[in-house]
Design a protein around this motif. Structure first.
Motif, PDB file in Angstrom:
ATOM      1  N   MET A   1      23.610  29.307  54.073  1.00  0.00           N
ATOM      2  CA  MET A   1      24.712  28.419  53.722  1.00  0.00           C
ATOM      3  C   MET A   1      25.581  29.101  52.668  1.00  0.00           C
ATOM      4  O   MET A   1      25.092  29.679  51.718  1.00  0.00           O
ATOM      5  N   SER A   2      26.877  29.007  52.848  1.00  0.00           N
ATOM      6  CA  SER A   2      27.823  29.644  51.953  1.00  0.00           C
ATOM      7  C   SER A   2      28.380  28.626  50.967  1.00  0.00           C
ATOM      8  O   SER A   2      28.732  27.513  51.339  1.00  0.00           O
ATOM      9  N   VAL A   3      28.475  29.035  49.706  1.00  0.00           N
ATOM     10  CA  VAL A   3      29.025  28.174  48.664  1.00  0.00           C
ATOM     11  C   VAL A   3      30.525  28.424  48.574  1.00  0.00           C
ATOM     12  O   VAL A   3      30.980  29.564  48.624  1.00  0.00           O
ATOM     13  N   THR A   4      31.294  27.346  48.430  1.00  0.00           N
ATOM     14  CA  THR A   4      32.743  27.444  48.282  1.00  0.00           C
ATOM     15  C   THR A   4      33.136  26.847  46.940  1.00  0.00           C
ATOM     16  O   THR A   4      32.713  25.748  46.591  1.00  0.00           O
ATOM     17  N   ILE A   5      33.945  27.582  46.194  1.00  0.00           N
ATOM     18  CA  ILE A   5      34.395  27.166  44.867  1.00  0.00           C
ATOM     19  C   ILE A   5      35.899  26.869  44.935  1.00  0.00           C
ATOM     20  O   ILE A   5      36.679  27.720  45.357  1.00  0.00           O
ATOM     21  N   PRO A   6      36.331  25.669  44.498  1.00  0.00           N
ATOM     22  CA  PRO A   6      37.770  25.400  44.448  1.00  0.00           C
ATOM     23  C   PRO A   6      38.402  26.119  43.256  1.00  0.00           C
ATOM     24  O   PRO A   6      37.833  26.146  42.169  1.00  0.00           O
ATOM     25  N   ILE A   7      39.542  26.714  43.476  1.00  0.00           N
ATOM     26  CA  ILE A   7      40.295  27.376  42.403  1.00  0.00           C
ATOM     27  C   ILE A   7      41.628  26.641  42.267  1.00  0.00           C
ATOM     28  O   ILE A   7      42.506  26.766  43.125  1.00  0.00           O
ATOM     29  N   PRO A   8      41.775  25.832  41.203  1.00  0.00           N
ATOM     30  CA  PRO A   8      43.051  25.145  41.000  1.00  0.00           C
ATOM     31  C   PRO A   8      44.166  26.166  40.745  1.00  0.00           C
ATOM     32  O   PRO A   8      43.988  27.112  39.981  1.00  0.00           O
ATOM     33  N   VAL A   9      45.296  25.970  41.410  1.00  0.00           N
ATOM     34  CA  VAL A   9      46.418  26.901  41.347  1.00  0.00           C
ATOM     35  C   VAL A   9      47.689  26.128  40.989  1.00  0.00           C
ATOM     36  O   VAL A   9      47.885  24.994  41.423  1.00  0.00           O
ATOM     37  N   HIS A  10      48.540  26.782  40.202  1.00  0.00           N
ATOM     38  CA  HIS A  10      49.847  26.220  39.856  1.00  0.00           C
ATOM     39  C   HIS A  10      50.862  27.339  39.939  1.00  0.00           C
ATOM     40  O   HIS A  10      50.572  28.449  39.492  1.00  0.00           O
ATOM     41  N   PRO A  11      52.055  27.158  40.450  1.00  0.00           N
ATOM     42  CA  PRO A  11      52.530  25.960  41.141  1.00  0.00           C
ATOM     43  C   PRO A  11      51.958  25.870  42.555  1.00  0.00           C
ATOM     44  O   PRO A  11      51.460  26.841  43.109  1.00  0.00           O
ATOM     45  N   TRP A  12      52.054  24.680  43.075  1.00  0.00           N
ATOM     46  CA  TRP A  12      51.509  24.360  44.390  1.00  0.00           C
ATOM     47  C   TRP A  12      52.619  23.875  45.281  1.00  0.00           C
ATOM     48  O   TRP A  12      53.494  23.174  44.791  1.00  0.00           O
ATOM     49  N   PRO A  13      52.642  24.141  46.537  1.00  0.00           N
ATOM     50  CA  PRO A  13      51.694  24.958  47.302  1.00  0.00           C
ATOM     51  C   PRO A  13      51.955  26.446  47.087  1.00  0.00           C
ATOM     52  O   PRO A  13      53.053  26.855  46.676  1.00  0.00           O
ATOM     53  N   LEU A  14      50.934  27.251  47.364  1.00  0.00           N
ATOM     54  CA  LEU A  14      51.076  28.699  47.287  1.00  0.00           C
ATOM     55  C   LEU A  14      51.975  29.191  48.410  1.00  0.00           C
ATOM     56  O   LEU A  14      51.892  28.698  49.532  1.00  0.00           O
ATOM     57  N   THR A  15      52.802  30.162  48.087  1.00  0.00           N
ATOM     58  CA  THR A  15      53.590  30.804  49.136  1.00  0.00           C
ATOM     59  C   THR A  15      52.646  31.697  49.953  1.00  0.00           C
ATOM     60  O   THR A  15      51.580  32.097  49.452  1.00  0.00           O
ATOM     61  N   PRO A  16      52.993  32.015  51.181  1.00  0.00           N
ATOM     62  CA  PRO A  16      52.146  32.913  51.979  1.00  0.00           C
ATOM     63  C   PRO A  16      51.910  34.268  51.288  1.00  0.00           C
ATOM     64  O   PRO A  16      50.813  34.820  51.359  1.00  0.00           O
ATOM     65  N   GLU A  17      52.913  34.757  50.563  1.00  0.00           N
ATOM     66  CA  GLU A  17      52.774  36.036  49.857  1.00  0.00           C
ATOM     67  C   GLU A  17      51.752  35.932  48.726  1.00  0.00           C
ATOM     68  O   GLU A  17      50.926  36.831  48.545  1.00  0.00           O
ATOM     69  N   ARG A  18      51.799  34.853  47.987  1.00  0.00           N
ATOM     70  CA  ARG A  18      50.845  34.681  46.882  1.00  0.00           C
ATOM     71  C   ARG A  18      49.439  34.418  47.414  1.00  0.00           C
ATOM     72  O   ARG A  18      48.464  34.872  46.831  1.00  0.00           O
ATOM     73  N   LEU A  19      49.333  33.701  48.503  1.00  0.00           N
ATOM     74  CA  LEU A  19      48.027  33.488  49.125  1.00  0.00           C
ATOM     75  C   LEU A  19      47.436  34.828  49.562  1.00  0.00           C
ATOM     76  O   LEU A  19      46.241  35.078  49.359  1.00  0.00           O
ATOM     77  N   ALA A  20      48.257  35.705  50.113  1.00  0.00           N
ATOM     78  CA  ALA A  20      47.786  37.034  50.521  1.00  0.00           C
ATOM     79  C   ALA A  20      47.315  37.834  49.302  1.00  0.00           C
ATOM     80  O   ALA A  20      46.273  38.510  49.355  1.00  0.00           O
ATOM     81  N   LEU A  21      48.058  37.747  48.174  1.00  0.00           N
ATOM     82  CA  LEU A  21      47.639  38.434  46.947  1.00  0.00           C
ATOM     83  C   LEU A  21      46.320  37.881  46.427  1.00  0.00           C
ATOM     84  O   LEU A  21      45.457  38.629  45.966  1.00  0.00           O
ATOM     85  N   LEU A  22      46.144  36.570  46.520  1.00  0.00           N
ATOM     86  CA  LEU A  22      44.905  35.936  46.068  1.00  0.00           C
ATOM     87  C   LEU A  22      43.729  36.381  46.942  1.00  0.00           C
ATOM     88  O   LEU A  22      42.651  36.693  46.435  1.00  0.00           O
ATOM     89  N   LYS A  23      43.940  36.443  48.241  1.00  0.00           N
ATOM     90  CA  LYS A  23      42.878  36.916  49.146  1.00  0.00           C
ATOM     91  C   LYS A  23      42.523  38.372  48.858  1.00  0.00           C
ATOM     92  O   LYS A  23      41.351  38.749  48.858  1.00  0.00           O
ATOM     93  N   GLN A  24      43.538  39.182  48.586  1.00  0.00           N
ATOM     94  CA  GLN A  24      43.309  40.588  48.255  1.00  0.00           C
ATOM     95  C   GLN A  24      42.500  40.706  46.961  1.00  0.00           C
ATOM     96  O   GLN A  24      41.568  41.514  46.872  1.00  0.00           O
ATOM     97  N   ALA A  25      42.841  39.900  45.973  1.00  0.00           N
ATOM     98  CA  ALA A  25      42.113  39.922  44.699  1.00  0.00           C
ATOM     99  C   ALA A  25      40.671  39.471  44.891  1.00  0.00           C
ATOM    100  O   ALA A  25      39.746  40.079  44.348  1.00  0.00           O
ATOM    101  N   LYS A  26      40.459  38.411  45.661  1.00  0.00           N
ATOM    102  CA  LYS A  26      39.099  37.925  45.910  1.00  0.00           C
ATOM    103  C   LYS A  26      38.260  38.994  46.600  1.00  0.00           C
ATOM    104  O   LYS A  26      37.093  39.202  46.284  1.00  0.00           O
ATOM    105  N   ALA A  27      38.871  39.731  47.539  1.00  0.00           N
ATOM    106  CA  ALA A  27      38.143  40.785  48.247  1.00  0.00           C
ATOM    107  C   ALA A  27      37.705  41.903  47.298  1.00  0.00           C
ATOM    108  O   ALA A  27      36.687  42.555  47.535  1.00  0.00           O
ATOM    109  N   ALA A  28      38.447  42.094  46.214  1.00  0.00           N
ATOM    110  CA  ALA A  28      38.118  43.148  45.255  1.00  0.00           C
ATOM    111  C   ALA A  28      37.039  42.736  44.260  1.00  0.00           C
ATOM    112  O   ALA A  28      36.497  43.585  43.555  1.00  0.00           O
TER     113      ALA A  28
END
Length: 131
Positions: A1-28
C-alpha cells in the motif's frame, strides 16, 4: 500500500507548468510516499508550498520568490523544506512580525517566566487602580 501526503499549494490551481516543476522536484527527492498538491486553505495540514506570494492566511510556508517560481532548483529546495519542516520556513511568528513590527517569538523558558511576572505585576496594578 502506498502512502499519499497532501501538499498545500498557493496560489491555486497550479498551472500545468508549475505542476510539471513540482513533479520534477518530487522525482529528485527520494521519499517513500506520493504527494498530491491541494489548495492551501486555513487549517491545511502541514506546511504550504507558495509560488511567488504568501497565502492570505496564517500558516508555515516555503515561499518561492516571484523571480524563481519557474526555476527547478528553487522548487526543489522549497519542496524539500515543506516535506522536512526545515528551518527557514516563513511561519506564524514571521507573519505577526511583518504585521506588527517588533514582534518576536519568545522560546527561552527564563524569558517566558520574566514576561509572565511582568504581566502579572501589571494585572495587579490594574486591579489596585480599579479598586
Amino acid at each position: 500500500m502506498s502512502v499519499t501526503i497532501p501538499i498545500p499549494v498557493h496560489p491555486w490551481p497550479l498551472t500545468p507548468e508549475r505542476l510539471a516543476l513540482l513533479k520534477q522536484a518530487k522525482a529528485a527527492i527520494d521519499v517513500p510516499f506520493k504527494i498530491v498538491p491541494v489548495e492551501s486553505v486555513p487549517g491545511s495540514p502541514g506546511n504550504v508550498l507558495a509560488f511567488g506570494e504568501l497565502p492570505p492566511h496564517l500558516c508555515s510556508v516555503a515561499l518561492i520568490r516571484p523571480e524563481n517560481v519557474d526555476n527547478p532548483a528553487s522548487v526543489l529546495a522549497a519542496l524539500r523544506a515543506v516535506l522536512t519542516s526545515a528551518d527557514g520556513l516563513f511561519d506564524e511568528a514571521d507573519y505577526l512580525a511583518a504585521l506588527l513590527p517588533g514582534t518576536r517569538e519568545v522560546t527561552d523558558p527564563l524569558e517566558l517566566l520574566a514576561l509572565d511576572d511582568l504581566l502579572e505585576e501589571r494585572a495587579m496594578r490594574r486591579e489596585a487602580v480599579a479598586a
